[in-house]
Write an enzyme that holds these catalytic residues in place. Structure first.
Site, mmCIF file in Angstrom:
data_model
loop_
_atom_site.group_PDB
_atom_site.id
_atom_site.type_symbol
_atom_site.label_atom_id
_atom_site.label_comp_id
_atom_site.label_asym_id
_atom_site.label_seq_id
_atom_site.Cartn_x
_atom_site.Cartn_y
_atom_site.Cartn_z
ATOM 1 N N CYS A 174 0.532 -7.859 -0.824
ATOM 2 C CA CYS A 174 -0.458 -8.121 0.442
ATOM 3 C C CYS A 174 -1.797 -7.708 0.168
ATOM 4 O O CYS A 174 -3.073 -7.782 0.697
ATOM 5 C CB CYS A 174 -0.270 -6.667 1.111
ATOM 6 N N CYS A 233 -14.340 -14.401 -8.662
ATOM 7 C CA CYS A 233 -13.663 -13.944 -7.449
ATOM 8 C C CYS A 233 -13.299 -11.963 -7.062
ATOM 9 O O CYS A 233 -14.654 -11.857 -7.789
ATOM 10 C CB CYS A 233 -11.991 -14.919 -7.502
HETATM 11 N N1 LIG Z 1 9.082 1.161 -8.591
HETATM 12 C C1 LIG Z 1 8.260 1.735 -7.690
HETATM 13 N N2 LIG Z 1 9.191 2.730 -7.435
HETATM 14 C C2 LIG Z 1 8.392 3.861 -6.468
HETATM 15 N N3 LIG Z 1 7.563 3.376 -5.754
HETATM 16 C C3 LIG Z 1 6.623 1.725 -6.089
HETATM 17 C C4 LIG Z 1 7.340 1.239 -7.005
HETATM 18 N N4 LIG Z 1 7.137 0.128 -7.130
HETATM 19 C C5 LIG Z 1 5.782 -0.215 -5.800
HETATM 20 N N5 LIG Z 1 6.604 1.160 -5.355
HETATM 21 C C6 LIG Z 1 5.425 1.590 -4.058
HETATM 22 O O1 LIG Z 1 6.043 1.298 -3.074
HETATM 23 C C7 LIG Z 1 4.205 1.028 -2.186
HETATM 24 C C8 LIG Z 1 4.422 -0.228 -1.659
HETATM 25 O O2 LIG Z 1 3.555 0.184 -0.280
HETATM 26 P P1 LIG Z 1 2.465 -1.224 -0.009
HETATM 27 O O3 LIG Z 1 3.196 -2.065 0.248
HETATM 28 O O4 LIG Z 1 2.058 -0.417 1.383
HETATM 29 O O5 LIG Z 1 0.549 -1.293 -0.680
HETATM 30 P P2 LIG Z 1 0.406 -0.749 -1.907
HETATM 31 O O6 LIG Z 1 0.517 -0.630 -3.013
HETATM 32 O O7 LIG Z 1 0.290 1.086 -1.530
HETATM 33 O O8 LIG Z 1 -1.438 -0.875 -1.510
HETATM 34 P P3 LIG Z 1 -1.097 -2.176 -2.450
HETATM 35 O O9 LIG Z 1 -0.718 -3.646 -2.560
HETATM 36 O O10 LIG Z 1 -2.997 -3.052 -0.330
HETATM 37 O O11 LIG Z 1 -2.891 -2.266 -3.522
HETATM 38 C C9 LIG Z 1 3.243 1.475 -2.576
HETATM 39 O O12 LIG Z 1 3.424 3.368 -2.001
HETATM 40 C C10 LIG Z 1 3.867 1.898 -4.103
HETATM 41 O O13 LIG Z 1 3.822 2.401 -4.960
#
Ligand SMILES: Nc1ncnc2c1ncn2[C@@H]1O[C@H](COP(=O)(O)OP(=O)(O)OP(=O)(O)O)[C@@H](O)[C@H]1O
Length: 399
Positions: free
Chosen positions: A196, A356
């Protein structure tokens, strides 16, 4: 008072407030009082409280799921707010799990909401998942997807998983009855090509998929308690906003005999997952050769770039982001040549500087350009335009 009314079911009860709150869904024959009690007695763990997790948590809390766990180690960032609808501007910097809990507890004070301000890992996930009936994968990376699925298989917990990118989304219920697990569907990790943060995401698209996860959670909670008697048939649901039909519902294969997690010859035991971090990681992430593993390339800092622009304005400056991103903001000395077009540039000479957004794509571009143009001196900018904004021009927009 003499018991002349009948409004509860055995020992399990709803309060008068709960009758009023859930009345509109309880009057549906598929739910009724037994269904509402089944929801109240269910527990759901939401892993990732971002674009998917926020709407999923909102609807299952509102619907009366009794216990909800929120697991996320991240904090609220401004660039989350266009889609992560439980968080708000005043909560920037706050733990996402705590921010969501504040919102949800106000939405439905009856819910028992637990927070885990940490990331899911092989060390903590077995313990956390054990306390819940249903798990929702609302995360955004391959390693965590495999890990959640493997731990769910080990505990025998159903998993409702969704993903979304740009205008598309998909959803699948894994590890329920004879249905497949994530590894049955995707036995081998793939090199991740996009995300994303690189390709973009529209709020209502990820919101739709998170809402569908909430819907499947309610149906599954009713199914597990024998209220929903429809036969469960494994499926994958595909959503594309700009195609017709927007939705496709595809029946999928059941559990695979060859699966390393749930097949009869499975090798992914709890002790292997917990205590063999590097071996386990290779089964969860096809890590492409990182730039660190490759021969070093020449790189300059954003401040050095500022000097170069002043001192050598006629040298070649290339911005390898996609045109839409170049259109959002750019440095006027830089010509836009998206990465896909870099492969045909074989007429460069002299000094060439590549930039970039954050300094990853530019490194790939430099390697390609070096091979195609051995006579040129090609280098990129460490941390790209984000570094430019931080170190040279704080007014330069970050996105
Ligand atoms: N191992 C994990 N344990 C718990 N939560 C996780 C883990 N890996 C990813 N996440 C969470 O899943 C969520 C995914 O949210 P989303 O895809 O909307 O993107 P984001 O990580 O908040 O933002 P961006 O990708 O724009 O930096 C996030 O809040 C992230 O912290």
């Amino acid at each position: 008072m003499e018991n002349i009314s009948n409004y509860n079911d055995g020992q399990a009860t709803l309060t008068g407030e709960e009758y009023a709150r859930y009345g509109r869904q309880m009057i549906m024959p598929e739910i009724g009082l037994p269904g509402q009690l089944a929801l109240k007695n269910s527990s759901v763990l939401i892993i990732g409280v971002g674009g998917l997790g926020c709407p999923a948590a909102q609807y299952i809390t509102a619907a009366g799921i009794g216990t909800i766990g929120l697991l996320d180690g991240d904090v609220v960032d401004k660039n989350n707010l266009h889609r992560q609808v439980l968080h708000s501007t005043s909560k920037e910097g706050m733990s996402k799990a705590e921010s969501a809990k504040q919102y949800l507890q106000d939405l439905n004070p009856n819910a028992n909401i637990l927070t885990y301000v940490e990331y899911a890992s092989p060390q903590n996930l077995f313990e956390i998942i054990s306390a819940y009936d249903i798990v929702l994968d609302c995360t955004d990376n391959q390693f965590t997807r495999y890990l959640i699925s493997d731990v769910c298989v080990w505990h025998g917990k159903p998993l409702i998983s969704a993903s979304a990118l740009q205008f598309e989304g998909q959803l699948c219920v894994y590890n329920y009855r004879n249905g497949p697990c994530y590894r049955c569907m995707f036995p081998n990790p793939t090199p991740v090509v996009t995300s994303c943060s690189k390709s973009g995401i529209l709020g209502p698209v990820v919101g739709t998929m998170g809402t569908m996860q909430a819907l499947e959670t309610i149906k599954l909670a009713l199914h597990m308690k024998g209220i929903n008697k429809e036969p469960f048939v494994p499926f994958i649901l595909l959503f594309h906003t700009f195609r017709f039909p927007q939705w496709k519902h595809i029946r999928i294969r059941s559990r695979q005999q060859s699966c390393a997690a749930c097949g009869p010859h499975k090798m992914l035991t709890r002790s292997f997952i917990e205590s063999s971090p590097s071996e386990y990681a290779t089964l969860c992430d096809a890590v492409p050769k990182t730039e660190k593993n490759l021969n070093p390339i020449k790189r300059i800092t954003p401040r050095e770039l500022a000097n170069l622009i002043r001192e050598s304005p006629s040298m070649t400056f290339l911005d390898v982001r996609e045109p839409v991103q170049y259109g959002i903001c750019n440095l006027p000395s830089f010509k836009n040549v998206p990465l896909s077009e870099v492969y045909s540039m074989n007429d460069l000479s002299g000094k060439v500087c590549v930039i970039c957004r954050s300094g990853n794509t530019s490194q790939s571009a430099v390697r390609t350009l070096q091979e195609l143009n051995p006579g040129a001196e090609i280098f990129d900018v460490i941390s790209g335009l984000q570094g430019w904004s931080k170190d040279v021009d704080p007014q330069f927009p970050l996105y």
